[in-house]
Scaffold this active site. Sequence first.
Site, short mmCIF file in Angstrom:
data_model
loop_
_atom_site.label_atom_id
_atom_site.label_comp_id
_atom_site.label_asym_id
_atom_site.label_seq_id
_atom_site.Cartn_x
_atom_site.Cartn_y
_atom_site.Cartn_z
N ASP A 38 -29.73 -8.75 2.30
CA ASP A 38 -30.08 -8.61 3.72
C ASP A 38 -28.94 -7.89 4.44
O ASP A 38 -27.79 -7.98 4.02
CB ASP A 38 -30.28 -9.99 4.37
CG ASP A 38 -31.25 -9.94 5.55
OD1 ASP A 38 -32.35 -10.53 5.45
OD2 ASP A 38 -30.90 -9.32 6.58
N GLY A 43 -32.13 -10.85 10.79
CA GLY A 43 -31.99 -12.16 10.17
C GLY A 43 -30.63 -12.76 10.48
O GLY A 43 -29.80 -12.13 11.14
N SER A 82 -37.53 -5.80 6.75
CA SER A 82 -38.02 -4.92 7.83
C SER A 82 -37.96 -5.71 9.12
O SER A 82 -38.30 -6.90 9.12
CB SER A 82 -39.49 -4.52 7.59
OG SER A 82 -40.00 -3.86 8.73
N ASN A 106 -35.89 2.82 -2.55
CA ASN A 106 -34.72 2.34 -3.30
C ASN A 106 -35.06 1.11 -4.12
O ASN A 106 -34.63 0.98 -5.28
CB ASN A 106 -33.57 2.03 -2.33
CG ASN A 106 -32.93 3.30 -1.79
OD1 ASN A 106 -32.93 4.33 -2.46
ND2 ASN A 106 -32.39 3.23 -0.59
N TYR A 152 -43.54 0.84 13.26
CA TYR A 152 -43.76 -0.28 12.34
C TYR A 152 -45.02 -0.03 11.50
O TYR A 152 -44.99 -0.09 10.27
CB TYR A 152 -43.90 -1.56 13.15
CG TYR A 152 -44.08 -2.82 12.34
CD1 TYR A 152 -43.06 -3.30 11.51
CD2 TYR A 152 -45.25 -3.58 12.43
CE1 TYR A 152 -43.21 -4.48 10.79
CE2 TYR A 152 -45.41 -4.75 11.71
CZ TYR A 152 -44.39 -5.20 10.90
OH TYR A 152 -44.55 -6.36 10.18
P1 NAD Z 1 -37.49 -11.36 10.02
O1 NAD Z 1 -37.01 -10.33 11.00
O2 NAD Z 1 -37.16 -12.78 10.28
O3 NAD Z 1 -36.99 -10.99 8.55
C1 NAD Z 1 -36.76 -9.67 8.10
C2 NAD Z 1 -35.43 -9.63 7.40
O4 NAD Z 1 -35.21 -8.32 6.87
C3 NAD Z 1 -34.25 -9.92 8.33
O5 NAD Z 1 -33.42 -10.90 7.76
C4 NAD Z 1 -33.54 -8.57 8.45
O6 NAD Z 1 -32.17 -8.70 8.72
C5 NAD Z 1 -33.86 -7.95 7.10
N1 NAD Z 1 -33.81 -6.48 7.10
C6 NAD Z 1 -34.41 -5.61 7.94
N2 NAD Z 1 -34.11 -4.34 7.63
C7 NAD Z 1 -33.28 -4.39 6.54
C8 NAD Z 1 -32.62 -3.40 5.76
N3 NAD Z 1 -32.75 -2.10 6.04
N4 NAD Z 1 -31.86 -3.83 4.72
C9 NAD Z 1 -31.72 -5.14 4.43
N5 NAD Z 1 -32.33 -6.12 5.15
C10 NAD Z 1 -33.08 -5.75 6.20
O7 NAD Z 1 -39.07 -11.16 9.90
P2 NAD Z 1 -40.16 -12.02 9.11
O8 NAD Z 1 -41.14 -12.49 10.10
O9 NAD Z 1 -39.51 -12.99 8.21
O10 NAD Z 1 -40.89 -10.89 8.26
C11 NAD Z 1 -40.58 -10.67 6.89
C12 NAD Z 1 -41.47 -9.58 6.34
O11 NAD Z 1 -42.84 -9.94 6.44
C13 NAD Z 1 -41.33 -8.24 7.08
O12 NAD Z 1 -41.37 -7.19 6.14
C14 NAD Z 1 -42.54 -8.20 7.98
O13 NAD Z 1 -42.94 -6.87 8.24
C15 NAD Z 1 -43.57 -8.95 7.15
N6 NAD Z 1 -44.58 -9.57 8.01
C16 NAD Z 1 -44.29 -10.68 8.75
C17 NAD Z 1 -45.27 -11.22 9.57
C18 NAD Z 1 -45.03 -12.47 10.39
O14 NAD Z 1 -45.92 -12.89 11.11
N7 NAD Z 1 -43.89 -13.11 10.34
C19 NAD Z 1 -46.53 -10.63 9.66
C20 NAD Z 1 -46.76 -9.47 8.91
C21 NAD Z 1 -45.79 -8.96 8.07
#
Ligand code: NAD
Length: 320
Positions: A38, A43, A82, A106, A152
Site C-alpha cells: 500500500d 488507507g 485504488s 505492473n 474512476y
Molecule cells: P480504500 O480507499 O479504503 O482502500 C484502497 C487502498 O488502496 C488504500 O489503502 C490506498 O492507500 C491504496 N492505494 C491506492 N492507490 C494505490 C497505489 N497506487 N499503490 C498502492 N496502494 C494504493 O477503499 P476500499 O473501499 O477498501 O476499496 C478497495 C477496492 O475495492 C478499490 O479498488 C475499490 O475501487 C474497490 N471497490 C470498493 C467498493 C466499496 O464500496 N468499498 C465498491 C466498489 C469497488
Amino acid sequence: MEPQEDGLRVLVAGAAGFIGSHLCDALLAGGCDVLGVDNFVTGSPRNLGHLADEPRFRFLEHDIVEPLSIEGPLDAIFNLASPASPRDYLAHPVETLRTGAEGTRNLLELARTKGACYVLASTSEVYGDPLEHPQKETYWGNVNPVGPRSCYDESKRFAEALVMAYHRRHGLCTHIARIFNTYGPRMQHDDGRIVPNFIVQALRNQPITVYGDGSQTRSFCYVDDLVEGLILLSRSEEPYPVNLGNPHEMTVLEFARLIRELTGSESEIVFEPLPEDDPQRRQPDIGRAKSVLGWKPRTSLQEGLRLTIEAFRRELGGGG
Ligand code: NAD
Ligand code: UDP
C-alpha cells in the site's frame, strides 16, 4: 469462511484500506502467508496495526504505479489498490487513472512472472448511471467518459480490459470482481461516502446530509460477505466479471432514516445538491455469483449496520 489454504503466498495490494485490511485478516485466518502492499494514499497503517505481531503477515510500502519485484513464490495477487470514494478519486484523478492503468499492469506482470492467479477489484461504477436494472454482468454500462467520475469509472473499465487481455494473450489465470457498495468497520470516517457520513453525523446529532431528494438507490453489502466472495472467486475458474454485492436495494432517504433509527439519533435530515453524474439506481444481479461461486451475502443490513455503528461509536469515543 476460513477455508484452509496453509502456506499459500498471497499479495494484497491496497492492504491498508478498508476492504483490503479485512481481506488480509480472512486470508491469514485461512492459513495463507500474506504480503500487504500500500502507498497510504487513502488507507492507513491503523487498519493493519492489529497484525503487527503476526509472523505470517509482511508489509511493503509501495506505489503500484511503479514496477515491483518480490522475492520467492506467489500463488495469488488481489489488486484492491485504488482510491474508492468519490471524494478521494475526485481529489486524485490522475493518480486514480494511473493506478488503474499502470498499477494494474505492473501487478499483472508480477502475476505472469510468478505464475500467480490475479483478482481485480473492479466496481459497479463500470455500469455508470445504468439504464438496465438490476445490473447483470452482460450489461455494458452507461458511463460519461469525460464527467468528474470518469477518472474512476474509466480506470476500472481499462483495468478490466487489461486483465482480459492478459488472460487471452498470456493464458494468465484472472478474475474480475465487480464490487457494489460495501460497508463495515474501518471505513474512513471522513471519506465522504454515505455510510461513514450518515453514521458520524447521526452519532454527533448533526444534520444528516441527503444529496438531491434522496430518491436515488444503492444496495449495501457487509464487508465480511464481500471478502468471502472475493476469496471464493480467487479459487474459481471464472475469468469473466462477477458481481459481488447485496441485492437489498433502498433509497438514500430510507437509508438516512434507518441510520437515525439504529443510532437513536436526534439528527434532522437536510437536503443538499446532488453531485454531477450521481447514478440514480444501483442493484446487483448476483445470479452469476450464486451459480459459479455458490455465494450470496449472509449478513442482514440491520446486523451489518449494528456492527459498523458499534465500531464507529468506539472510535469516536462514546457519543461522538
Ligand atoms: P480504500 O480507499 O479504503 O482502500 C484502497 C487502498 O488502496 C488504500 O489503502 C490506498 O492507500 C491504496 N492505494 C491506492 N492507490 C494505490 C497505489 N497506487 N499503490 C498502492 N496502494 C494504493 O477503499 P476500499 O473501499 O477498501 O476499496 C478497495 C477496492 O475495492 C478499490 O479498488 C475499490 O475501487 C474497490 N471497490 C470498493 C467498493 C466499496 O464500496 N468499498 C465498491 C466498489 C469497488
Ligand atoms: N450521499 C448522500 N449524502 C452523503 C453522501 C452520499 O446523499 O453525505 C449519496 C450520494 O449522492 C449517492 C449515494 O449516497 O447517491 C452513495 O454515495 P457514495 O459516495 O457512498 O458512493 P457511490 O455509490 O456514489 O459511489
